[in-house]
Design a protein around this motif. Sequence first.
Motif, mmCIF file in Angstrom:
data_model
loop_
_atom_site.group_PDB
_atom_site.id
_atom_site.type_symbol
_atom_site.label_atom_id
_atom_site.label_comp_id
_atom_site.label_asym_id
_atom_site.label_seq_id
_atom_site.Cartn_x
_atom_site.Cartn_y
_atom_site.Cartn_z
ATOM 1 N N GLU A 181 -4.249 -16.789 0.170
ATOM 2 C CA GLU A 181 -3.358 -17.818 -0.372
ATOM 3 C C GLU A 181 -2.016 -17.254 -0.837
ATOM 4 O O GLU A 181 -1.016 -17.960 -0.873
ATOM 5 C CB GLU A 181 -4.007 -18.471 -1.604
ATOM 6 N N VAL A 182 -2.060 -15.997 -1.297
ATOM 7 C CA VAL A 182 -0.872 -15.388 -1.904
ATOM 8 C C VAL A 182 -0.487 -14.145 -1.115
ATOM 9 O O VAL A 182 -1.367 -13.382 -0.700
ATOM 10 C CB VAL A 182 -1.164 -14.951 -3.365
ATOM 11 N N VAL A 183 0.833 -13.939 -0.911
ATOM 12 C CA VAL A 183 1.332 -12.658 -0.415
ATOM 13 C C VAL A 183 1.988 -11.955 -1.596
ATOM 14 O O VAL A 183 2.920 -12.486 -2.211
ATOM 15 C CB VAL A 183 2.339 -12.849 0.743
ATOM 16 N N ASN A 184 1.463 -10.771 -1.934
ATOM 17 C CA ASN A 184 1.960 -9.994 -3.060
ATOM 18 C C ASN A 184 2.732 -8.809 -2.494
ATOM 19 O O ASN A 184 2.140 -7.839 -2.030
ATOM 20 C CB ASN A 184 0.760 -9.529 -3.906
ATOM 21 N N ASP A 185 4.070 -8.916 -2.506
ATOM 22 C CA ASP A 185 4.915 -7.882 -1.886
ATOM 23 C C ASP A 185 5.608 -7.064 -2.965
ATOM 24 O O ASP A 185 6.562 -7.542 -3.600
ATOM 25 C CB ASP A 185 5.943 -8.544 -0.955
ATOM 26 N N VAL A 186 5.166 -5.822 -3.146
ATOM 27 C CA VAL A 186 5.767 -4.967 -4.191
ATOM 28 C C VAL A 186 7.212 -4.582 -3.854
ATOM 29 O O VAL A 186 7.915 -4.041 -4.700
ATOM 30 C CB VAL A 186 4.923 -3.699 -4.463
ATOM 31 N N THR A 187 7.667 -4.868 -2.636
ATOM 32 C CA THR A 187 9.064 -4.587 -2.296
ATOM 33 C C THR A 187 9.932 -5.846 -2.346
ATOM 34 O O THR A 187 11.125 -5.795 -2.012
ATOM 35 C CB THR A 187 9.196 -3.948 -0.890
ATOM 36 N N ALA A 188 9.339 -6.963 -2.764
ATOM 37 C CA ALA A 188 10.100 -8.215 -2.939
ATOM 38 C C ALA A 188 10.912 -8.593 -1.700
ATOM 39 O O ALA A 188 12.101 -8.911 -1.786
ATOM 40 C CB ALA A 188 10.998 -8.132 -4.182
ATOM 41 N N LEU A 189 10.267 -8.550 -0.537
ATOM 42 C CA LEU A 189 10.865 -8.928 0.761
ATOM 43 C C LEU A 189 12.000 -8.001 1.186
ATOM 44 O O LEU A 189 12.858 -8.395 1.973
ATOM 45 C CB LEU A 189 11.383 -10.387 0.732
ATOM 46 N N ARG A 190 12.014 -6.758 0.708
ATOM 47 C CA ARG A 190 13.089 -5.843 1.103
ATOM 48 C C ARG A 190 12.659 -4.872 2.193
ATOM 49 O O ARG A 190 13.501 -4.160 2.726
ATOM 50 C CB ARG A 190 13.577 -5.029 -0.107
#
Length: 279
Positions: A114-123
């Motif tokens: 359900e969730v995408v957890n991206d530690v790079t905040a789409l960078r």
Amino acid sequence: MALTYPWMKPPIEQRFPRPSVMGVVNVTPDSFSDGGVNLDPEVAAESARRMRDEGAAIVDVGGESTRPGAEPVSVDEELRRVVPVLERLQGEVPVSIDTSKAEVARRALGLGAEVVNDVTALRSDPDLAAVVAEQDAYLCLMHMLGEPRTMQRDPRYGDVVAEVKAFLEERLAAAVAAGITEERICLDPGIGFGKTVEHNFELIRRLDELAALGRPVVVGFSRKSSLGKLLGDPDATTGTTAASVGAAVAAYERGATILRVHDVREHVEALTAAAAALR
Ligand code: HH2
């Protein structure tokens, strides 16, 4: 089956009311506190089911360690680690995928995450925003100074809270500009990601300033080395469960919505009591 119609899907603050616990299942050989524990997919799935039974609202499955000094892993290796776990959890346990890679997110969402957890905040992966937007997934955008390999080498800020806040505000705007619905997005100050002990505690102390951005705030202080250092071991690489719970309750009191933790039962119990007392 994943909900794909926007009018059927609640805003993230309704899906995960304050306080919600996100359990951590790292399918890696080298994560800083649970590395190697969940490498067998059946063991990982069992850990996730136990976390659900202990009160986790969602379980965050990750196939790449982002601990200080960690080296990146390939897409194929990350998929090899997480897909068998996601297949076992599909339809059973709510899942968040801890990844920066579009291909891993795409497969995970197809398997019900359900969730995408991206530690790079789409960078880091230019294709990830489109995957999240197309699937209308929930998204966590996290602050990190530098990259895991080098981020703990003398991190410096003028005003850590102001800089993290400006970063998250900019990444939120970028995500919305890429077609992701704002009410699907939560924000995370990235405890331990290019921060000293003092930076981490100042971020919790002034968490209300981040919550003022108007999006739910995620905090992951669980077992992090700043807790061990605070308790007197300058070389600590982890922190205790009790110290983690203390930090989580403080973060909740200052406005956190989702607490990302390894020890689910202890956090659920403490946060239930804190919520009753602070209501
Ligand atoms: N911390 C870690 C990994 N992912 N995601 C969010 N949103 N917030 C965090 O604070 C966060 C995160 C690092 O912890 P862990 O997953 O236990 O370790 P590792 O990166 O070594 O696998």
